[in-house]
Design an enzyme around this catalytic site. Structure first.
Site, PDB file in Angstrom:
ATOM      1  CG  ASN A  21      61.824 -63.234  -2.037  1.00 13.10           C
ATOM      2  OD1 ASN A  21      62.809 -63.419  -1.331  1.00 13.10           O
ATOM      3  ND2 ASN A  21      61.850 -62.409  -3.063  1.00 13.10           N
ATOM      4  CB  ILE A  22      60.483 -69.384  -3.385  1.00 14.89           C
ATOM      5  CG1 ILE A  22      61.062 -69.643  -1.977  1.00 14.89           C
ATOM      6  CG2 ILE A  22      60.968 -70.445  -4.375  1.00 14.89           C
ATOM      7  CD1 ILE A  22      60.548 -70.910  -1.309  1.00 14.89           C
ATOM      8  CD  GLU A  23      61.654 -63.216  -7.605  1.00 16.22           C
ATOM      9  OE1 GLU A  23      62.435 -63.253  -8.574  1.00 16.22           O
ATOM     10  OE2 GLU A  23      61.343 -62.152  -7.014  1.00 16.22           O
ATOM     11  CB  CYS A  59      55.310 -63.228  -0.178  1.00 16.96           C
ATOM     12  SG  CYS A  59      54.628 -62.128  -1.418  1.00 16.96           S
ATOM     13  CD  GLU A  72      55.971 -60.935   3.665  1.00 18.45           C
ATOM     14  OE1 GLU A  72      56.425 -61.620   2.724  1.00 18.45           O
ATOM     15  OE2 GLU A  72      55.817 -59.712   3.594  1.00 18.45           O
ATOM     16  CB  CYS A 116      52.079 -58.080  -0.744  1.00 13.17           C
ATOM     17  SG  CYS A 116      51.613 -59.820  -0.611  1.00 13.17           S
ATOM     18  CB  CYS A 172      51.759 -61.411   2.972  1.00 11.59           C
ATOM     19  SG  CYS A 172      52.652 -62.427   1.774  1.00 11.59           S
TER      20      CYS A 172
HETATM   21  N1  THU Z   1      57.739 -60.170  -1.801  1.00 17.40           N
HETATM   22  C1  THU Z   1      57.723 -60.780  -0.585  1.00 17.40           C
HETATM   23  O1  THU Z   1      58.446 -61.752  -0.358  1.00 17.40           O
HETATM   24  N2  THU Z   1      56.894 -60.282   0.357  1.00 17.40           N
HETATM   25  C2  THU Z   1      56.041 -59.239   0.177  1.00 17.40           C
HETATM   26  O2  THU Z   1      55.260 -58.924   1.067  1.00 17.40           O
HETATM   27  C3  THU Z   1      56.067 -58.481  -1.066  1.00 17.40           C
HETATM   28  C4  THU Z   1      56.932 -59.022  -2.141  1.00 17.40           C
HETATM   29  C5  THU Z   1      58.619 -60.703  -2.846  1.00 17.40           C
HETATM   30  C6  THU Z   1      57.897 -61.316  -4.006  1.00 17.40           C
HETATM   31  C7  THU Z   1      58.910 -61.172  -5.107  1.00 17.40           C
HETATM   32  O3  THU Z   1      59.770 -62.308  -5.069  1.00 17.40           O
HETATM   33  C8  THU Z   1      59.713 -59.949  -4.728  1.00 17.40           C
HETATM   34  O4  THU Z   1      59.414 -59.671  -3.355  1.00 17.40           O
HETATM   35  C9  THU Z   1      59.390 -58.710  -5.554  1.00 17.40           C
HETATM   36  O5  THU Z   1      58.034 -58.472  -5.579  1.00 17.40           O
END
Ligand code: THU
Length: 135
Positions: free
Chosen positions: A44-46, A55, A57, A93, A96
């Site tokens: 995941n990359i915010e 996400c 995935e 999620c 995804c």
């Molecule tokens: N996140 C994912 O990488 N995959 C998911 O299926 C659900 C959420 C990440 C997004 C965000 O960076 C962190 O988890 C918290 O929501």
């Protein structure tokens, strides 16, 4: 595929999680996608603009697709609050799930893992029943 040894796939997701960029949520996710040809990973990359977070995935699946892949055979997901201990089963999620479904068939397996030994296996249909498709 359910007889398959998922250790290498899960291990790749665990390693990919180490690259997670999650300074805002502190929730770190790694993902590994297995195709007939190769293994692709993502984390995941915010972003400071929160809504732009991506996400793990989708990073992994889009990386595979950008390399020319069209069919996921298995996908492993490892996610938990920051730290080496994986305390959660991190389910993909909804967005995804839809993206995974686009590049899956009835045999594609989703592995939600806490460790190499502790994981749950699902078919895409189980996590996204009656999915939207134009095919
Ligand atoms: N996140 C994912 O990488 N995959 C998911 O299926 C659900 C959420 C990440 C997004 C965000 O960076 C962190 O988890 C918290 O929501």
């Amino acid at each position: 595929m359910s007889q398959f040894n998922f250790s290498a796939l899960i291990d790749s997701a665990i390693k990919a999680r180490q690259n997670s960029y999650a300074p805002y949520s502190d929730y770190c996710v790694g993902c590994a996608v297995l195709t007939d040809n190769m293994l692709y990973t993502g984390c995941n990359i915010e972003n400071a603009s929160y809504g732009l977070a991506m996400c793990a995935e989708r990073v992994a699946v889009f990386s595979a697709v950008a390399a020319g892949e069209r069919m996921i055979r298995a996908i492993a997901i490892v996610g938990s609050p920051r730290g080496d201990e994986i305390t959660d089963y991190a389910y993909p999620c909804g967005a995804c799930r839809q993206v995974i479904a686009e590049f899956s068939d009835k045999d594609t397996v989703i592995v939600v893992a806490k460790s190499l030994e502790d994981y749950k296996i699902f078919k895409v249909e189980e996590l996204l029943p009656e999915s939207f498709t134009l095919a």
